[in-house]
Write an enzyme that holds these catalytic residues in place. Structure first.
Site, PDB file in Angstrom:
ATOM      1  N   GLY A 103       0.840  -1.190   0.000  1.00  0.00           N
ATOM      2  CA  GLY A 103       0.000   0.000   0.000  1.00  0.00           C
ATOM      3  C   GLY A 103       0.873   1.237   0.000  1.00  0.00           C
ATOM      4  N   GLN A 106       2.758  10.040   1.286  1.00  0.00           N
ATOM      5  CA  GLN A 106       4.077   9.401   1.368  1.00  0.00           C
ATOM      6  C   GLN A 106       4.969   9.783   0.189  1.00  0.00           C
ATOM      7  OE1 GLN A 106       2.215   5.313   2.165  1.00  0.00           O
ATOM      8  NE2 GLN A 106       4.128   5.215   3.340  1.00  0.00           N
ATOM      9  N   CYS A 152       5.691  -0.094   7.385  1.00  0.00           N
ATOM     10  CA  CYS A 152       5.277   1.095   6.645  1.00  0.00           C
ATOM     11  C   CYS A 152       6.484   1.560   5.845  1.00  0.00           C
ATOM     12  CB  CYS A 152       4.818   2.184   7.617  1.00  0.00           C
ATOM     13  SG  CYS A 152       4.317   3.710   6.787  1.00  0.00           S
ATOM     14  N   LEU A 153       6.264   1.866   4.576  1.00  0.00           N
ATOM     15  CA  LEU A 153       7.381   2.297   3.726  1.00  0.00           C
ATOM     16  C   LEU A 153       7.988   3.605   4.214  1.00  0.00           C
ATOM     17  CD1 LEU A 153       5.900   1.434   0.215  1.00  0.00           C
ATOM     18  CD2 LEU A 153       7.608   0.134   1.513  1.00  0.00           C
ATOM     19  N   HIS A 199      -4.740   1.228   7.396  1.00  0.00           N
ATOM     20  CA  HIS A 199      -3.386   1.790   7.504  1.00  0.00           C
ATOM     21  C   HIS A 199      -3.224   2.938   6.504  1.00  0.00           C
ATOM     22  CE1 HIS A 199       1.170   1.262   7.916  1.00  0.00           C
ATOM     23  NE2 HIS A 199       1.045   2.017   6.837  1.00  0.00           N
ATOM     24  N   GLU A 200      -3.646   2.710   5.253  1.00  0.00           N
ATOM     25  CA  GLU A 200      -3.491   3.758   4.233  1.00  0.00           C
ATOM     26  C   GLU A 200      -4.436   4.925   4.509  1.00  0.00           C
ATOM     27  OE1 GLU A 200      -0.905   3.503   2.541  1.00  0.00           O
ATOM     28  OE2 GLU A 200      -0.585   1.406   3.049  1.00  0.00           O
ATOM     29  N   HIS A 203      -2.963   7.296   6.864  1.00  0.00           N
ATOM     30  CA  HIS A 203      -1.989   8.222   6.272  1.00  0.00           C
ATOM     31  C   HIS A 203      -2.666   9.506   5.798  1.00  0.00           C
ATOM     32  CE1 HIS A 203       1.915   6.242   6.213  1.00  0.00           C
ATOM     33  NE2 HIS A 203       1.398   5.116   5.750  1.00  0.00           N
TER      34      HIS A 203
HETATM   35 NI    NI Z   1       2.359   3.263   5.791  1.00  0.00          NI
END
Ligand code: NI
Length: 162
Positions: A44, A49, A92-93, A134-135, A138
């Site tokens: 995701g 991000q 998480c990236l 989660h997304e 963000h």
């Molecule tokens: Ni994330």
């Protein structure tokens, strides 16, 4: 298509609530975000991000098992969450190298707009629900670190900053 740089915490843009996106204007960005997500590799990726503070994310919860099911989610809203919750490890990236144990509902109902303007209304469960929540977090400037207790957070921050 292009692979975009991914911001990492504590970049302030990751903690900033996003504004609505125009579904008719984000096809190129969404394609770049999917390419970036697959290359990372992740399941995701949310627009903040990559430094775009708009309510847009991409997800694909199955591609690592060999089947691509990309979703482009514009202006999502969570209409319902199950009372039943479960906790699980989330990477998480934007938080490379750490995994947080986050508690979330087992199922959610989410509505969103597709790139073609179509309205989607789905009940997601299992990893789909975890990934979508989660997304979605963000887009509100919320990271996994904001979803755990202060002691767990302090421990992970120490690892992250080391
Ligand atoms: Ni994330």
């Amino acid at each position: 298509m292009a692979i975009l740089p991914i911001l990492t915490w504590p970049d302030a843009r990751l903690s900033t609530p996003c504004t609505p996106a125009d579904p008719a204007a984000v096809a190129g960005l969404a394609a770049d975000m999917l390419e970036t997500m697959y290359a990372a590799p992740g399941r995701g990726l949310a627009a903040p991000q990559v430094g775009r503070l708009m309510r847009l994310f991409v997800m694909d919860t199955t591609w690592k098992e060999g089947v691509k099911t990309p979703r482009v989610v514009v202006n999502p809203r969570i209409l319902w969450q199950s009372d039943q919750k479960a906790s699980g490890p989330e990477g998480c990236l934007s938080l490379p190298g750490i995994t947080a144990e986050v508690t979330r509902p087992l199922a959610v109902r989410m509505v969103w707009t597709g790139l073609d303007g179509t309205e989607h209304d789905e009940v997601l469960s299992g990893f789909d629900a975890v990934c979508a929540l989660h997304e979605h977090d963000h887009l509100d400037g919320i990271l996994t670190l904001d979803r755990i207790g202060p002691e767990a957070r302090a421990g992970l921050e120490a690892i992250y900053r080391a």
